[in-house]
Design an enzyme around this catalytic site. Structure first.
Site, mmCIF file in Angstrom:
data_model
loop_
_atom_site.group_PDB
_atom_site.id
_atom_site.type_symbol
_atom_site.label_atom_id
_atom_site.label_comp_id
_atom_site.label_asym_id
_atom_site.label_seq_id
_atom_site.Cartn_x
_atom_site.Cartn_y
_atom_site.Cartn_z
ATOM 1 N N LYS A 80 0.887 -1.177 0.000
ATOM 2 C CA LYS A 80 0.000 0.000 0.000
ATOM 3 C C LYS A 80 0.919 1.219 0.000
ATOM 4 O O LYS A 80 1.425 1.631 1.032
ATOM 5 C CB LYS A 80 -0.870 -0.010 1.257
ATOM 6 N N GLU A 140 8.653 15.550 16.441
ATOM 7 C CA GLU A 140 9.266 15.401 15.115
ATOM 8 C C GLU A 140 8.617 16.408 14.166
ATOM 9 O O GLU A 140 7.430 16.335 13.884
ATOM 10 C CB GLU A 140 9.037 13.970 14.600
ATOM 11 N N CYS A 172 13.441 10.309 8.824
ATOM 12 C CA CYS A 172 13.082 9.918 10.199
ATOM 13 C C CYS A 172 14.300 9.905 11.117
ATOM 14 O O CYS A 172 14.183 10.179 12.296
ATOM 15 C CB CYS A 172 12.380 8.573 10.194
ATOM 16 N N GLY A 206 -5.014 0.553 4.267
ATOM 17 C CA GLY A 206 -4.134 0.175 5.380
ATOM 18 C C GLY A 206 -4.908 -0.582 6.447
ATOM 19 O O GLY A 206 -4.478 -1.633 6.931
ATOM 20 N N GLY A 240 -4.428 3.683 -2.500
ATOM 21 C CA GLY A 240 -5.613 4.225 -1.841
ATOM 22 C C GLY A 240 -5.289 4.848 -0.507
ATOM 23 O O GLY A 240 -4.126 5.068 -0.178
ATOM 24 N N GLY A 259 -4.814 5.339 3.446
ATOM 25 C CA GLY A 259 -4.344 4.532 4.563
ATOM 26 C C GLY A 259 -5.485 4.084 5.452
ATOM 27 O O GLY A 259 -5.518 2.935 5.912
ATOM 28 N N GLU A 283 8.315 1.157 12.004
ATOM 29 C CA GLU A 283 9.446 2.074 11.915
ATOM 30 C C GLU A 283 8.841 3.469 11.949
ATOM 31 O O GLU A 283 8.257 3.912 10.963
ATOM 32 C CB GLU A 283 10.230 1.799 10.624
HETATM 33 P P1 NAP Z 1 1.399 8.519 7.988
HETATM 34 O O1 NAP Z 1 0.059 9.160 8.092
HETATM 35 O O2 NAP Z 1 1.900 7.749 9.115
HETATM 36 O O3 NAP Z 1 1.363 7.630 6.646
HETATM 37 C C1 NAP Z 1 2.248 6.581 6.345
HETATM 38 C C2 NAP Z 1 1.501 5.507 5.571
HETATM 39 O O4 NAP Z 1 0.480 4.931 6.397
HETATM 40 C C3 NAP Z 1 0.776 6.035 4.342
HETATM 41 O O5 NAP Z 1 0.805 5.054 3.326
HETATM 42 C C4 NAP Z 1 -0.632 6.239 4.852
HETATM 43 O O6 NAP Z 1 -1.611 6.272 3.865
HETATM 44 C C5 NAP Z 1 -0.777 5.023 5.754
HETATM 45 N N1 NAP Z 1 -1.847 5.136 6.759
HETATM 46 C C6 NAP Z 1 -2.449 6.263 7.219
HETATM 47 N N2 NAP Z 1 -3.386 5.942 8.124
HETATM 48 C C7 NAP Z 1 -3.392 4.593 8.245
HETATM 49 C C8 NAP Z 1 -4.127 3.665 9.037
HETATM 50 N N3 NAP Z 1 -5.068 4.061 9.908
HETATM 51 N N4 NAP Z 1 -3.852 2.349 8.922
HETATM 52 C C9 NAP Z 1 -2.896 1.923 8.076
HETATM 53 N N5 NAP Z 1 -2.178 2.754 7.285
HETATM 54 C C10 NAP Z 1 -2.409 4.074 7.381
HETATM 55 O O7 NAP Z 1 2.458 9.589 7.631
HETATM 56 P P2 NAP Z 1 2.221 10.898 6.768
HETATM 57 O O8 NAP Z 1 0.827 11.405 6.872
HETATM 58 O O9 NAP Z 1 2.690 10.590 5.431
HETATM 59 O O10 NAP Z 1 3.182 11.901 7.518
HETATM 60 C C11 NAP Z 1 2.785 12.434 8.769
HETATM 61 C C12 NAP Z 1 3.935 12.494 9.734
HETATM 62 O O11 NAP Z 1 4.492 11.196 9.908
HETATM 63 C C13 NAP Z 1 5.122 13.320 9.288
HETATM 64 O O12 NAP Z 1 4.982 14.643 9.631
HETATM 65 C C14 NAP Z 1 6.263 12.660 10.022
HETATM 66 O O13 NAP Z 1 6.405 13.195 11.306
HETATM 67 C C15 NAP Z 1 5.860 11.247 10.144
HETATM 68 N N6 NAP Z 1 6.542 10.386 9.161
HETATM 69 C C16 NAP Z 1 7.557 9.609 9.576
HETATM 70 C C17 NAP Z 1 8.200 8.803 8.674
HETATM 71 C C18 NAP Z 1 9.322 7.924 9.074
HETATM 72 O O14 NAP Z 1 10.081 7.497 8.214
HETATM 73 N N7 NAP Z 1 9.480 7.602 10.329
HETATM 74 C C19 NAP Z 1 7.827 8.793 7.342
HETATM 75 C C20 NAP Z 1 6.762 9.602 6.938
HETATM 76 C C21 NAP Z 1 6.130 10.373 7.875
HETATM 77 P P3 NAP Z 1 -2.004 7.639 3.099
HETATM 78 O O15 NAP Z 1 -1.543 7.407 1.718
HETATM 79 O O16 NAP Z 1 -3.497 7.745 3.189
HETATM 80 O O17 NAP Z 1 -1.335 8.760 3.790
#
Ligand code: NAP
Ligand code: MG
Length: 473
Positions: free
Chosen positions: A170, A377, A279, A207, A201, A203, A245
């Site tokens: 995904k 972060e 990260c 997800g 699609g 998350g 992670e």
């Molecule tokens: P995120 O919301 O955690 O999204 C990461 C992935 O998870 C995306 O593919 C997302 O889908 C999916 N997802 C979202 N909600 C989910 C759920 N309830 N169940 C399963 N999967 C789900 O991260 P983001 O919105 O891209 O970024 C937000 C913050 O996360 C950033 O500001 C940063 O602090 C942190 N981040 C950390 C890392 C890291 O490497 N540690 C990487 C990215 C972001 P969608 O396509 O719908 O978003």
């Protein structure tokens, strides 16, 4: 314009069961760059069923067969590396030199590493009466973010394939293009039908459908802490293995005997790389308080020297990924000013002359470890410098964090730097730099569970079976 509206399921490109699309925006121009489909749980069911069927045979393949497959994938990857880099740049805004450089290199590195690990891996070992066997865990749901798209998909897909697992990817809505090309690469390399599947699609829908699915054995997730927590809860009822992670707020300790100016410049430049969307970025820079003036001078010069602009041009930093991330980062910059941190470079608003695109000024604060900008972060090009009194104090500040992903120590006296690395409570520490694809990567504390990269990453996708009585007494 890219039009990627089909999913890859059971070895074929197929239409979503219920048609629904979303537009993808180029963060450098704020203009629509293409369209993807948003799947539903019904598409996930189809993909999981295909992965389950394929596991019956792929789970039984020999290491040699999987090695041949990984080598074939590497050949296809090399053919399309530039295309992958272009896709990464367009979807998340990395400068072309970075996107076609380190971004695609990371993907290739994880693939080559999976090949190296698989070549020497011992799947069976005898201990007394018992045979200990490592077997693929089964059907895996891989959920990835947008910040290092190739790194994060490849660090999951290739160890999973090497282990004999089947999977459903995904990809992030914000960075769906490189994943599409990767799926094409896997198809062209001859990955058997159902072994790799991809559903695009939201998350919250795709997800969640994977995390709660009865027939998914494991979820590997990279992304934010709140989503990681939700996934763990969603996966609990079916007792899945969950690898997480998550985020970080990593400290970079410049020891007193290190070259201060060079290290502060390196840490500042490092923080701005990939627009601060890493990260493991060293987002808290710890310097001796007595030398703060020199640190401020070096950091200001380094931050002001970071050129920002069009990813297609010759600039060090592109935009951040989206309007929403831009606004979150602006909020943190305002917060830093409000809580009394000293702004020494950058600040609110867009860099001069860059009105279109989600560009942020390379920003540096001097602050204290209790400030919000030192605790949360930010995921943008914002560095916080914090002064320390002595080494014990530096270690105390470094460890005073909910996160525990990365850490950096710089010092001339290698033994002293090593001693500090032992005391830091994080999953990875870089002592005077360096890079290693075989080094395990993952978090202590709220930075996650489990380890990726190299042999440790491979083990995530294996079950352990004991066959007692294999050797009769
Ligand atoms: P995120 O919301 O955690 O999204 C990461 C992935 O998870 C995306 O593919 C997302 O889908 C999916 N997802 C979202 N909600 C989910 C759920 N309830 N169940 C399963 N999967 C789900 O991260 P983001 O919105 O891209 O970024 C937000 C913050 O996360 C950033 O500001 C940063 O602090 C942190 N981040 C950390 C890392 C890291 O490497 N540690 C990487 C990215 C972001 P969608 O396509 O719908 O978003
Ligand atoms: Mg999100």
């Amino acid at each position: 314009m890219r039009n990627y509206t089909q999913f890859y399921i059971d070895g074929q490109w197929v239409d979503p069961i219920a048609p629904r699309t979303a537009q993808v925006v180029n963060p450098a121009t704020e203009e629509v760059s293409g369209t993807i489909s948003l799947g539903t749980a019904a598409d996930v069911d189809k993909a999981v069923a295909a992965a389950r069927r394929a596991f019956a045979t792929f789970g039984e393949t020999s290491a040699k067969e999987r090695l041949d497959l990984l080598e074939a994938i590497l050949a296809e990857y090399l053919k399309r590396e530039t295309e992958l880099g272009e896709a990464v740049s367009e979807e998340m805004g990395a400068p072309m030199s970075l996107a076609c450089g380190f971004h695609t290199l990371l993907g290739k590195g994880h693939l080559s590493t999976a090949i190296e690990v698989l070549k020497d891996f011992k799947f069976e070992e005898q201990r007394g009466p018992t045979l200990i066997r490592k077997e693929p865990i089964g059907v895996c749901g891989l959920i990835t973010p947008w910040n290092w798209p190739m790194n994060q998909t490849c660090v999951k897909i290739f160890p999973a394939l090497a282990a004999g697992c089947t999977m459903i990817l995904k990809p992030p809505q914000l960075a769906p293009y490189s994943a599409q090309i990767l799926a094409e690469i896997l198809h062209d390399a001859g990955v058997p039908a159902g072994v790799f599947n991809m559903v695009q699609g939201k998350g919250s829908e795709i997800g969640t459908a994977l995390s709660t699915h009865e027939d998914v054995d494991m979820i590997s997730f990279t992304g934010s802490e709140p989503v990681g927590v939700q996934i763990q809860k969603d996966a609990a009822d079916t007792v899945k293995r969950v690898g997480l992670e998550l985020g970080g707020k990593s400290a970079w300790i410049v020891l007193d005997d290190a070259s201060l100016a060079a290290n502060v410049a390196a840490a500042t430049g490092g923080m701005m790389g990939n627009s601060g969307q890493t990260c493991s970025a060293g987002s808290r820079l710890l310097v001796p308080s007595a030398r703060m003036d020199d640190a401020i001078a070096a950091a200001t010069e380094a931050a002001n020297g970071v050129t920002v602009g069009d990813p297609k041009g010759n600039f060090a930093m592109g935009p951040v990924v989206s309007k929403s991330q831009y606004e979150i980062i602006q909020g943190y910059i305002e917060k830093g000013i409000e809580e009394g941190a000293q702004l020494i470079a950058g600040g609110p608003g867009k860099p001069e002359g860059l009105d279109k695109g989600y560009y942020v000024k390379p920003t540096v604060f001097v602050g204290t470890n209790d400030m919000v900008i030192a605790r949360e972060e930010i995921f943008g090009p914002v560095l916080v410098i914090i002064g320390y009194d002595d080494v014990d104090h530096a270690v105390e500040i470094a460890n005073d964090s909910n996160f525990g992903l990365g850490g950096y120590v710089s010092g001339e006296d290698l033994d002293a730097a090593r001693a500090v690395s032992r005391r830091m409570r994080t999953g990875a520490i870089w002592v005077n730099g360096g890079f290693d694809f075989h080094a395990p990567f993952g978090g202590y504390k709220r930075s996650g569970n489990g380890r990726e990269w190299g042999e440790h990453g491979f083990a995530e996708y294996l079950e352990v079976k004991a066959v007692i009585g294999w050797n009769p007494a």
